[in-house]
Design an enzyme around this catalytic site. Structure first.
Site, mmCIF file in Angstrom:
data_model
loop_
_atom_site.group_PDB
_atom_site.id
_atom_site.type_symbol
_atom_site.label_atom_id
_atom_site.label_comp_id
_atom_site.label_asym_id
_atom_site.label_seq_id
_atom_site.Cartn_x
_atom_site.Cartn_y
_atom_site.Cartn_z
ATOM 1 N N ARG A 197 8.939 27.859 -6.935
ATOM 2 C CA ARG A 197 7.757 27.001 -6.820
ATOM 3 C C ARG A 197 6.985 26.997 -8.142
ATOM 4 O O ARG A 197 6.469 28.036 -8.556
ATOM 5 C CB ARG A 197 6.864 27.547 -5.708
ATOM 6 C CG ARG A 197 5.533 26.853 -5.580
ATOM 7 C CD ARG A 197 4.605 27.639 -4.656
ATOM 8 N NE ARG A 197 3.340 26.956 -4.510
ATOM 9 C CZ ARG A 197 2.218 27.541 -4.117
ATOM 10 N NH1 ARG A 197 2.211 28.817 -3.808
ATOM 11 N NH2 ARG A 197 1.107 26.847 -4.041
ATOM 12 N N ARG A 254 -8.190 26.241 -12.877
ATOM 13 C CA ARG A 254 -7.332 25.163 -12.393
ATOM 14 C C ARG A 254 -8.175 24.056 -11.730
ATOM 15 O O ARG A 254 -9.328 23.892 -12.089
ATOM 16 C CB ARG A 254 -6.279 25.758 -11.448
ATOM 17 C CG ARG A 254 -5.394 26.797 -12.173
ATOM 18 C CD ARG A 254 -4.354 27.404 -11.253
ATOM 19 N NE ARG A 254 -3.446 26.376 -10.734
ATOM 20 C CZ ARG A 254 -2.648 26.566 -9.677
ATOM 21 N NH1 ARG A 254 -2.648 27.728 -9.060
ATOM 22 N NH2 ARG A 254 -1.867 25.581 -9.268
ATOM 23 N N ASN A 306 -3.003 37.825 -0.814
ATOM 24 C CA ASN A 306 -2.932 36.554 -1.542
ATOM 25 C C ASN A 306 -2.823 35.499 -0.463
ATOM 26 O O ASN A 306 -1.764 35.312 0.138
ATOM 27 C CB ASN A 306 -1.717 36.509 -2.478
ATOM 28 C CG ASN A 306 -1.703 35.226 -3.300
ATOM 29 O OD1 ASN A 306 -2.421 34.273 -2.986
ATOM 30 N ND2 ASN A 306 -0.892 35.199 -4.341
ATOM 31 N N PRO A 339 0.408 30.825 2.835
ATOM 32 C CA PRO A 339 1.304 29.667 2.781
ATOM 33 C C PRO A 339 1.927 29.433 1.417
ATOM 34 O O PRO A 339 1.257 29.556 0.387
ATOM 35 C CB PRO A 339 0.394 28.491 3.144
ATOM 36 C CG PRO A 339 -0.715 29.091 3.915
ATOM 37 C CD PRO A 339 -0.907 30.478 3.382
ATOM 38 N N ASN A 340 3.195 29.083 1.461
ATOM 39 C CA ASN A 340 3.994 28.667 0.293
ATOM 40 C C ASN A 340 4.373 29.800 -0.649
ATOM 41 O O ASN A 340 5.141 29.580 -1.591
ATOM 42 C CB ASN A 340 3.281 27.538 -0.487
ATOM 43 C CG ASN A 340 2.991 26.356 0.400
ATOM 44 O OD1 ASN A 340 3.891 25.856 1.056
ATOM 45 N ND2 ASN A 340 1.744 25.919 0.454
ATOM 46 N N TYR A 348 3.451 30.001 -11.523
ATOM 47 C CA TYR A 348 3.537 31.229 -10.716
ATOM 48 C C TYR A 348 4.606 32.211 -11.193
ATOM 49 O O TYR A 348 4.734 33.298 -10.623
ATOM 50 C CB TYR A 348 3.779 30.858 -9.247
ATOM 51 C CG TYR A 348 2.649 30.036 -8.661
ATOM 52 C CD1 TYR A 348 1.358 30.556 -8.606
ATOM 53 C CD2 TYR A 348 2.858 28.744 -8.190
ATOM 54 C CE1 TYR A 348 0.304 29.815 -8.091
ATOM 55 C CE2 TYR A 348 1.821 27.988 -7.664
ATOM 56 C CZ TYR A 348 0.544 28.530 -7.615
ATOM 57 O OH TYR A 348 -0.495 27.799 -7.110
ATOM 58 N N HIS A 387 -4.407 36.971 -6.920
ATOM 59 C CA HIS A 387 -3.765 35.685 -7.242
ATOM 60 C C HIS A 387 -2.920 35.856 -8.489
ATOM 61 O O HIS A 387 -3.334 36.541 -9.440
ATOM 62 C CB HIS A 387 -4.804 34.591 -7.494
ATOM 63 C CG HIS A 387 -5.690 34.352 -6.317
ATOM 64 N ND1 HIS A 387 -5.269 33.661 -5.208
ATOM 65 C CD2 HIS A 387 -6.953 34.744 -6.069
ATOM 66 C CE1 HIS A 387 -6.247 33.639 -4.312
ATOM 67 N NE2 HIS A 387 -7.282 34.285 -4.815
ATOM 68 N N ALA A 398 -3.373 28.807 -0.610
ATOM 69 C CA ALA A 398 -4.424 27.781 -0.550
ATOM 70 C C ALA A 398 -5.431 28.041 0.566
ATOM 71 O O ALA A 398 -6.545 27.488 0.533
ATOM 72 C CB ALA A 398 -3.791 26.401 -0.387
ATOM 73 N N GLU A 437 -8.439 40.934 -3.029
ATOM 74 C CA GLU A 437 -7.896 39.569 -3.122
ATOM 75 C C GLU A 437 -7.103 39.473 -4.419
ATOM 76 O O GLU A 437 -7.582 39.928 -5.472
ATOM 77 C CB GLU A 437 -9.064 38.580 -3.133
ATOM 78 C CG GLU A 437 -8.658 37.131 -3.345
ATOM 79 C CD GLU A 437 -9.871 36.197 -3.448
ATOM 80 O OE1 GLU A 437 -11.028 36.659 -3.276
ATOM 81 O OE2 GLU A 437 -9.652 35.010 -3.728
HETATM 82 C C1 DQA Z 1 -2.528 31.318 -5.556
HETATM 83 C C2 DQA Z 1 -3.562 30.309 -6.042
HETATM 84 C C3 DQA Z 1 -3.884 29.302 -4.947
HETATM 85 O O1 DQA Z 1 -4.825 28.346 -5.422
HETATM 86 C C4 DQA Z 1 -2.629 28.559 -4.526
HETATM 87 O O2 DQA Z 1 -2.914 27.669 -3.469
HETATM 88 C C5 DQA Z 1 -1.513 29.473 -4.183
HETATM 89 C C6 DQA Z 1 -1.272 30.629 -5.037
HETATM 90 C C7 DQA Z 1 -2.085 32.282 -6.681
HETATM 91 O O3 DQA Z 1 -1.500 33.306 -6.385
HETATM 92 O O4 DQA Z 1 -2.301 31.978 -7.863
HETATM 93 O O5 DQA Z 1 -0.750 29.217 -3.251
HETATM 94 O O6 DQA Z 1 -3.095 32.095 -4.521
#
Ligand code: DQA
Length: 147
Positions: free
Chosen positions: A19, A108, A75, A11-12, A24, A101, A78, A99
């Site tokens: 964003r 954070r 990735n 998501p997102n 990011y 990020h 959240a 995994e």
């Molecule tokens: C994320 C870190 C997550 O906590 C966050 O919700 C994201 C992006 C990252 O790539 O740093 O959507 O996965």
């Protein structure tokens, strides 16, 4: 080497580029995917990239990967911090799992300090911005080629 890698984005992450760029970066998801794909294809792998804002879509992509992919780079956004269902799906995938990020969730807010998926992947790369994807690919190839 050959085989398909599932590059899964939660998501997102479709909003990357605009964003919170101070966290990011300004690179879009398409740019991350292209860079990852270029690197993968140069050494013989193909990349199937899936992004969804819906947990069930991500789970179904993992199920499909059981038949089609040698590895998953994920990735989960959240959902990393909340999704036992996605975690259970990943646990059924027998190939290599990384995994990734962009940010460093451990540095954070407290809700980001837990990853439900961390226990079912080979390893996690976090905090290096766009370089996280490059490092994830290199780790992945290392694991695939030493198996
Ligand atoms: C994320 C870190 C997550 O906590 C966050 O919700 C994201 C992006 C990252 O790539 O740093 O959507 O996965």
């Amino acid at each position: 080497m050959s085989g398909q890698i599932l590059l899964l984005s939660g998501p997102n992450l479709d909003l990357l580029g605009t964003r919170t760029p101070e966290i990011y970066g300004s690179t879009t998801l398409a740019e991350h995917v292209n860079a990852f794909r270029t690197r993968a294809e140069a050494v013989g792998y193909s990349v199937h990239a899936v992004q969804s804002n819906f947990e069930g879509d991500l789970i179904e992509a993992v199920h499909a990967a059981r038949e089609t992919s040698v590895a998953i780079v994920i990735n989960a956004g959240a959902l990393t911090h909340t999704s036992w269902a996605l975690t259970d799906a990943l646990a059924t995938f027998e190939g290599v799992k990384i995994e990734v990020h962009l940010s460093n969730p451990a540095a954070r807010e407290p809700f980001r300090h837990t990853s439900t998926i961390a226990g079912v992947v080979n390893g996690t790369i976090a905090g290096f911005g766009a370089l996280s994807y490059v490092l994830a690919f290199d780790a992945l190839v290392h694991l695939l080629e030493s198996n």
